[in-house]
Design an enzyme around this catalytic site. Sequence first.
Site, mmCIF file in Angstrom:
data_model
loop_
_atom_site.group_PDB
_atom_site.id
_atom_site.type_symbol
_atom_site.label_atom_id
_atom_site.label_comp_id
_atom_site.label_asym_id
_atom_site.label_seq_id
_atom_site.Cartn_x
_atom_site.Cartn_y
_atom_site.Cartn_z
ATOM 1 N N ASP A 186 0.859 -1.180 0.000
ATOM 2 C CA ASP A 186 0.000 0.000 0.000
ATOM 3 C C ASP A 186 0.896 1.231 0.000
ATOM 4 O O ASP A 186 1.520 1.548 1.012
ATOM 5 C CB ASP A 186 -0.907 0.014 1.242
ATOM 6 C CG ASP A 186 -2.016 -1.049 1.178
ATOM 7 O OD1 ASP A 186 -1.812 -2.069 0.477
ATOM 8 O OD2 ASP A 186 -3.064 -0.852 1.819
ATOM 9 N N LYS B 248 -10.166 0.257 -2.722
ATOM 10 C CA LYS B 248 -10.107 -0.002 -1.284
ATOM 11 C C LYS B 248 -10.422 1.272 -0.498
ATOM 12 O O LYS B 248 -9.566 2.136 -0.350
ATOM 13 C CB LYS B 248 -8.717 -0.527 -0.887
ATOM 14 C CG LYS B 248 -8.546 -0.726 0.631
ATOM 15 C CD LYS B 248 -7.211 -1.357 0.986
ATOM 16 C CE LYS B 248 -6.956 -1.358 2.482
ATOM 17 N NZ LYS B 248 -5.640 -1.867 2.860
ATOM 18 N N LYS C 278 -6.810 3.445 -3.434
ATOM 19 C CA LYS C 278 -7.265 3.393 -2.046
ATOM 20 C C LYS C 278 -7.472 4.811 -1.536
ATOM 21 O O LYS C 278 -6.706 5.705 -1.886
ATOM 22 C CB LYS C 278 -6.202 2.633 -1.232
ATOM 23 C CG LYS C 278 -6.383 2.633 0.276
ATOM 24 C CD LYS C 278 -5.335 1.739 0.958
ATOM 25 C CE LYS C 278 -5.289 1.952 2.456
ATOM 26 N NZ LYS C 278 -4.238 1.188 3.132
#
Lengths: 289, 308
Positions: free
Chosen positions: B136, B244, B208
């Site tokens: 991430d 996400k 995300k």
Amino acid sequence: MNDRLPILKTYKLAIGGAFPRTESGRSIAIKNPAGEVIAHTCHASRKDLRNAVEAALTVQPKWAGASAYLRGQILYRMAEMVEGKRTELAEAISATGATTTEDARTEVDRCTDRLACFAGWTDKYPQVLGCHNPVTGPYYNFSVPEATGIVGVLAPDSPSLLGLISLIAPVLCSGNAVVVLASETNPIPACVLAEALATSDLPGGVFNLLTGQRDELVEHFASHREINGLSAAGVSQAHRATLEAGAAENLKRVRVLVEPDFTDDSGFESPWSIEPFVETKTIWHPSGA
Amino acid sequence: MGSVTTVDRVMADARAASFATRSIKTAAKDAGLRLAMSMVDLTTLEGKDSPEKVRSLCAKAIRPMPDDERVLGERLPSVAAVCVYPSMVPVAREALGTSGVKVASVATGFPSGQYPLDVRLRDTQRAIDDGADEIDMVINRGAFLSGRYDIVAEEIREVTAVCADGGPQGRGVHLKVILETGELETYDNVRRASDLAIEHIRPGDFIKTSTGKVSPAATMPITLVMLEAIRESWLRDGKRIGMKPAGGIRTAKQSLHYLVMLKETLGDEWLTPDLFRFGASSLLDDILRQIVKRKTGHYAASYDFGLA
């Protein structure tokens, strides 16, 4: 002749310091002895109960952690607020014809006194319920009472206000949060009380009020695992059985009063009415000897 | 980058709010809760994280409710991944073993991204070498907001290249690009950052919303804007990007609202942990409570489920 259109009040629930309508959107009409509708109250659902428990959960540790003196001041402030709404509460109590206006006034005064009494108990009950235990060894051994947590309170139908106050005052006194189901036949005094308490410095969520039907909510009070204790009066034999069976699931404390006389000051203002909803913690501490 | 798409804020807010009005009951709710559970990236990103806490989190990720078979009569799914700081990757890798639960690691100077690019790339490489299945990354919001899109594009390209070469047998690891929408100020910027990221990552990689360190974190309208960027890329050139939302999603009901939005924006194809994740730490317990309530009829207590 007065041809003004009447404005009937719809009393709302009290959850987490706010006054929401029931999520179910249902209401119950409350009538006077002549059969006229005098107000509407919310017909709470199990989801309102769930929301009230969530609200109580976030604030209860803070309430229990507040100093006994502060809790005492706040309970006294609650008494002051009830005194300030004396007339409105008395009218609400007698509105459905369950009592005369005069009896209703006496009932409100007794409620005020009861709150003031438990305001005094907040810093004294630990000395009565706790103790210094004798042990053989260089230790101190103390037993101290602590709040149980979240207590569900099922108020009796009558006396609609005194019954409710008598059940919640000792429970709040020791740092518990309450989720109350008001009198089914006349929930208005409880709703007025909730409005009074909103200005009493009691942290939002410590006192939560639902109005609705016991038949529908009793089993959820009983089985909700986040509720740690149940205090009830004036419930039917069947409801009592439901409460006790559900409570067995997570070992809730259950106290059901059968035909109590709420005007009995010596019984209802005793520290032993605090005792059912405290947990005793025993601590060993080296005495240094 | 190419054309710039603007977002109608009022309509995006209204559209996002409409997804919360769907009635999801009984069997649909049961299925939704289990799907949401399987999409959770169980996250712990705190300065006080310890190997013991991460191991306990991993145990919970593999078997969220150890007594599920006794209480529910079924085996509940594992979550999708455990998301940790790079120093915890070896611990998580060992604890998760062959369970199928992925190890996700934040990297590239999380949460600010305010480190030199070579340090951020080494951060990424190290996490991959230690066994991370997913990275991430954070973008440099300062560069983005001051209009230096080329710098942001370059760092995404470089991190993508590191991820593409890394992993077991060089098969590559998945990348999630954190836009930190709470710092991007406008929906137009969120859309622009989404387009920028989508252009430079590979199919199957994710965008995300947030690090969870900035408020507001994920919201329904922000997620909708990003889902629409994904949809347009899919319709334009068939590139499938995952989504996400992270931070602020705490209740089972919220997670169902997100799934409704996902289905009505991107369709059934995206209803899989391969293309949609929830970054959350407390969501899992609330989902478990709802599943238990549906099964037993009793409201569960928070202490009924193991900590972690």
